[in-house]
Design a protein around this motif. Structure first.
Motif: not given
Length: 97
Positions: A9, A13-14
């Motif tokens: 990821y 996104f995190k």
């Protein structure tokens, strides 16, 4: 049997996932379900973000986690000892009557 590959990821996104929980008020389990990721993974990202904001390094976080584990074990043992003492007190109170 095929080997399952680990998904990667991006940092963006995190950050968005953590923002869903911390900024938008989603529950961790709900946000994880919507993003199709494991709840424990999102929980870890949230904890890491909180640690970064608090200035906690990885070594300090590991040390803190080890201390928490040790203290939880100590609490468990103390609760067992307390129950034993309660039973012993009740037993001797009946015997002296």
């Amino acid at each position: 049997m095929t080997k399952k590959t680990r998904r990667r990821y991006s940092d963006e996104f995190k950050a968005e996932a953590v923002n869903m929980v911390r900024g938008e008020g989603y529950a961790i389990s709900e946000a994880a379900r919507r993003l199709d990721i494991d709840r424990s993974l999102l929980d870890r990202w949230c904890r890491q973000q909180r640690d970064r904001e608090d200035g906690v390094t990885d070594g300090q976080a590991d040390e803190r986690d080890a201390e928490i584990k040790k203290l939880r074990e100590e609490v468990r043992k103390l609760r067992i000892e307390k129950e034993v003492l309660k039973k012993a007190t009740a037993f001797f109170a009946r015997e002296s009557s």
